[in-house]
Structure formats: C-alpha cells, structure tokens
Design a protein around this motif. Structure first.
Motif, PDB file in Angstrom:
ATOM      1  N   ARG A 150       0.991  -1.278  -0.077  1.00 28.23           N
ATOM      2  CA  ARG A 150       0.027  -0.177   0.054  1.00 28.23           C
ATOM      3  C   ARG A 150       0.468   1.509  -0.111  1.00 28.23           C
ATOM      4  O   ARG A 150       0.682   1.785  -0.503  1.00 28.23           O
ATOM      5  CB  ARG A 150      -0.466   0.153   1.459  1.00 28.23           C
ATOM      6  N   VAL A 151       2.184   1.350   0.918  1.00 28.61           N
ATOM      7  CA  VAL A 151       2.774   2.641   0.923  1.00 28.61           C
ATOM      8  C   VAL A 151       3.320   2.527  -0.659  1.00 28.61           C
ATOM      9  O   VAL A 151       3.464   3.795  -0.909  1.00 28.61           O
ATOM     10  CB  VAL A 151       3.895   2.230   2.114  1.00 28.61           C
ATOM     11  N   ALA A 152       3.663   1.663  -1.608  1.00 31.50           N
ATOM     12  CA  ALA A 152       4.722   1.641  -2.582  1.00 31.50           C
ATOM     13  C   ALA A 152       3.762   2.260  -3.504  1.00 31.50           C
ATOM     14  O   ALA A 152       4.071   3.405  -3.915  1.00 31.50           O
ATOM     15  CB  ALA A 152       5.361   0.015  -3.070  1.00 31.50           C
ATOM     16  N   GLU A 153       2.394   1.716  -3.159  1.00 36.91           N
ATOM     17  CA  GLU A 153       1.373   2.546  -4.537  1.00 36.91           C
ATOM     18  C   GLU A 153       1.076   3.232  -4.162  1.00 36.91           C
ATOM     19  O   GLU A 153       0.928   4.395  -4.866  1.00 36.91           O
ATOM     20  CB  GLU A 153       0.595   1.316  -4.117  1.00 36.91           C
ATOM     21  N   ALA A 154       1.336   3.653  -2.397  1.00 37.08           N
ATOM     22  CA  ALA A 154       0.758   5.676  -2.308  1.00 37.08           C
ATOM     23  C   ALA A 154       1.792   6.694  -3.113  1.00 37.08           C
ATOM     24  O   ALA A 154       2.013   7.524  -3.840  1.00 37.08           O
ATOM     25  CB  ALA A 154       0.575   5.827  -1.197  1.00 37.08           C
ATOM     26  N   ILE A 182       7.348  13.868  -0.661  1.00 39.04           N
ATOM     27  CA  ILE A 182       7.364  11.797  -0.538  1.00 39.04           C
ATOM     28  C   ILE A 182       7.623  12.075   0.869  1.00 39.04           C
ATOM     29  O   ILE A 182       6.859  10.559   1.025  1.00 39.04           O
ATOM     30  CB  ILE A 182       7.560  11.550  -1.696  1.00 39.04           C
ATOM     31  N   GLU A 183       8.608  12.237   1.333  1.00 35.81           N
ATOM     32  CA  GLU A 183       9.342  12.220   2.232  1.00 35.81           C
ATOM     33  C   GLU A 183       9.092  12.069   3.832  1.00 35.81           C
ATOM     34  O   GLU A 183       8.798  11.554   4.244  1.00 35.81           O
ATOM     35  CB  GLU A 183      10.796  12.563   2.389  1.00 35.81           C
ATOM     36  N   ASP A 184       8.279  12.992   3.732  1.00 31.36           N
ATOM     37  CA  ASP A 184       7.179  13.416   4.476  1.00 31.36           C
ATOM     38  C   ASP A 184       6.084  12.550   4.968  1.00 31.36           C
ATOM     39  O   ASP A 184       6.305  11.567   6.171  1.00 31.36           O
ATOM     40  CB  ASP A 184       6.349  14.767   4.522  1.00 31.36           C
ATOM     41  N   TYR A 185       5.327  11.637   3.643  1.00 29.11           N
ATOM     42  CA  TYR A 185       4.429  10.897   3.576  1.00 29.11           C
ATOM     43  C   TYR A 185       5.047  10.056   4.392  1.00 29.11           C
ATOM     44  O   TYR A 185       4.511   9.186   5.176  1.00 29.11           O
ATOM     45  CB  TYR A 185       3.921  11.149   2.271  1.00 29.11           C
ATOM     46  N   LEU A 186       6.165   9.310   3.746  1.00 32.17           N
ATOM     47  CA  LEU A 186       7.371   8.275   4.724  1.00 32.17           C
ATOM     48  C   LEU A 186       6.823   8.112   5.702  1.00 32.17           C
ATOM     49  O   LEU A 186       7.065   7.714   6.088  1.00 32.17           O
ATOM     50  CB  LEU A 186       8.566   7.551   3.048  1.00 32.17           C
ATOM     51  N   GLU A 187       7.313   8.903   5.714  1.00 29.79           N
ATOM     52  CA  GLU A 187       8.044   9.537   7.184  1.00 29.79           C
ATOM     53  C   GLU A 187       6.715   9.257   8.248  1.00 29.79           C
ATOM     54  O   GLU A 187       6.277   8.430   9.751  1.00 29.79           O
ATOM     55  CB  GLU A 187       9.014  10.352   8.198  1.00 29.79           C
ATOM     56  N   THR A 188       5.670   9.809   8.358  1.00 28.32           N
ATOM     57  CA  THR A 188       4.900   9.469   8.299  1.00 28.32           C
ATOM     58  C   THR A 188       3.903   8.248   8.686  1.00 28.32           C
ATOM     59  O   THR A 188       3.760   7.594  10.030  1.00 28.32           O
ATOM     60  CB  THR A 188       3.329  10.774   7.882  1.00 28.32           C
ATOM     61  N   LYS A 189       3.944   7.641   7.438  1.00 20.61           N
ATOM     62  CA  LYS A 189       3.530   5.813   6.900  1.00 20.61           C
ATOM     63  C   LYS A 189       4.296   5.372   8.520  1.00 20.61           C
ATOM     64  O   LYS A 189       4.488   4.643   9.025  1.00 20.61           O
ATOM     65  CB  LYS A 189       3.014   5.420   6.110  1.00 20.61           C
ATOM     66  N   LEU A 190       6.000   5.286   8.190  1.00 22.37           N
ATOM     67  CA  LEU A 190       6.758   4.507   8.805  1.00 22.37           C
ATOM     68  C   LEU A 190       6.952   4.677  10.693  1.00 22.37           C
ATOM     69  O   LEU A 190       7.596   4.188  11.143  1.00 22.37           O
ATOM     70  CB  LEU A 190       8.694   4.656   8.289  1.00 22.37           C
ATOM     71  N   SER A 191       7.035   5.947  10.465  1.00 25.86           N
ATOM     72  CA  SER A 191       6.816   6.212  12.723  1.00 25.86           C
ATOM     73  C   SER A 191       5.911   5.554  12.773  1.00 25.86           C
ATOM     74  O   SER A 191       5.281   5.627  13.894  1.00 25.86           O
ATOM     75  CB  SER A 191       6.622   7.699  12.647  1.00 25.86           C
ATOM     76  N   ARG A 192       4.203   5.559  11.955  1.00 23.54           N
ATOM     77  CA  ARG A 192       3.312   5.301  12.324  1.00 23.54           C
ATOM     78  C   ARG A 192       2.815   3.843  12.947  1.00 23.54           C
ATOM     79  O   ARG A 192       2.967   2.775  14.320  1.00 23.54           O
ATOM     80  CB  ARG A 192       1.814   5.573  11.814  1.00 23.54           C
ATOM     81  N   ARG A 193       4.059   2.870  11.852  1.00 21.32           N
ATOM     82  CA  ARG A 193       3.842   1.632  12.486  1.00 21.32           C
ATOM     83  C   ARG A 193       5.025   1.164  13.277  1.00 21.32           C
ATOM     84  O   ARG A 193       5.293   0.555  14.342  1.00 21.32           O
ATOM     85  CB  ARG A 193       5.224   1.353  10.694  1.00 21.32           C
TER      86      ARG A 193
END
Length: 196
Positions: A150-154, A182-193
């Motif tokens: 999902r993160v890769a698709e987004a 894009i890095e902000d999005y990734l950090e948001t997704k990865l920090s939630r994890r």
C-alpha cells in the motif's frame, strides 16, 4: 557509402531531439521533419533509422526508461539500509537528469499517448512494475508485505502526481520540494508503524 559508427550517434541525436521537441511543444504533435532538423539530419535518414514517427516515439520512451533504470541501479547499489533504498528510489525520480522540464513533458505526453498505443502502454506498465518493485525492495524490510504494498502504491502515485503537477506549473520544476513532500508522507507512514 554510410559513415561507419554514425548510426548510434544519429539515433541518439534523434531521440534527444524528440525529447526536446516534445518538451518545447508540450505534446507529441511534432513531425519527423522537425525532429530531424533538430538532430541535424535529414528527414529521410530519420525515417531510415526509425521508420514511422511512432517507432521513434517508442525508442524515445525506451531510452528514457533505460536511463531511469541505470540511474536507479546505481542509487540502489549505494543504499545500505532498507530506508535508504526507499529514499534512493524517490530521489532518482527527481534527479537533475530525470526531472528536467523536457523529460517531464515527454513523460506526460507518453502517458496521454499510451491510452491509444498498446506498445507505449506496455512500456508504462513495465515502468510502473519496476517502480513498485524498487520501492518494495526497501519497504518490505520495514513494513509487513501488505502494508508495504500500500505504501509503495501511494508513493508511486505521489511521484507520478508530482510529475503531472510540475508539468502543469509555470517556471522551473522544484525537485527538492517534491522529494520533501514524499519523504514527509513516508515518515508519517513509517513512524506510525514504529509507534505500534
């Protein structure tokens, strides 16, 4: 008698001229004659090397994808962590070579043309699969597979969307802003994890 060794140089000049012409025009509405003139060769020679304009456009897209693939391989080889691999994929897509105005215009034109051309549609599918796979090469080291998908698709959608947005804006594209978004999005997704 043809000059030995000139064909690859002339083919490359025609491909570069195609990217330039599409970039200037903002569409695929360019003629073989116009492209040949930019490349410094005759229209007949352009037809000799590529046949119809569609074949030259296909070769141009293959060239753009080959450059992207080579840049991606170099960047991924230098990444030592899963997170660095993801950032490398993002950065390559917005590098000085890939995020030039004429290359952005070519991508946008090819996306439009792929709706009518099965050959271009196949190339764009190859691009999409490679982008997804390259993103997964890092994300699966950080996230469970389904979440990584999902993160890769987004992330891929953000990359493609930012190309479109930059193509439609006046002025010079700003790669640093695109990467930061894009890095902000990734950090948001990865920090939630990591917080779970």
């Amino acid at each position: 008698m043809p000059k030995v060794g000139m064909e690859p140089l002339r083919r490359r000049a025609l491909i570069d001229a195609t990217i330039s012409a599409i970039g200037e025009r903002g569409s695929l509405d360019v003629t073989m004659s116009e492209i040949a003139g930019r490349a410094g060769v005759s229209s007949a020679l352009a037809h000799h090397y590529f046949g119809a304009k569609d074949e030259l456009l296909l070769a141009t897209m293959r060239h753009i994808l080959a450059e992207l693939t080579a840049d991606m391989r170099r960047a991924l080889r230098s990444a030592s962590t899963a997170r660095q691999r993801v950032s490398a994929v993002v950065a390559v897509n917005f590098s000085d070579v890939q995020f030039r105005p004429e290359t952005i215009a070519a991508w946008l034109a090819f996306y439009v043309e792929a709706q009518k051309s099965a050959a271009l549609r196949r190339l764009l599918k190859v691009y999409a699969r490679r982008l997804h796979s390259n993103l997964l090469s890092g994300l699966t080291g950080i996230l469970p597979r389904s979440e990584a998908d999902r993160v890769a698709e987004a992330t891929a959608a953000l990359i493609d969307g930012l190309y479109i947005r930059r193509a439609l804006k006046d002025g010079v594209p700003n790669a640093a802003t695109a990467i930061a978004l894009i890095e902000d999005y990734l950090e948001t997704k990865l920090s939630r994890r990591s917080a779970q």
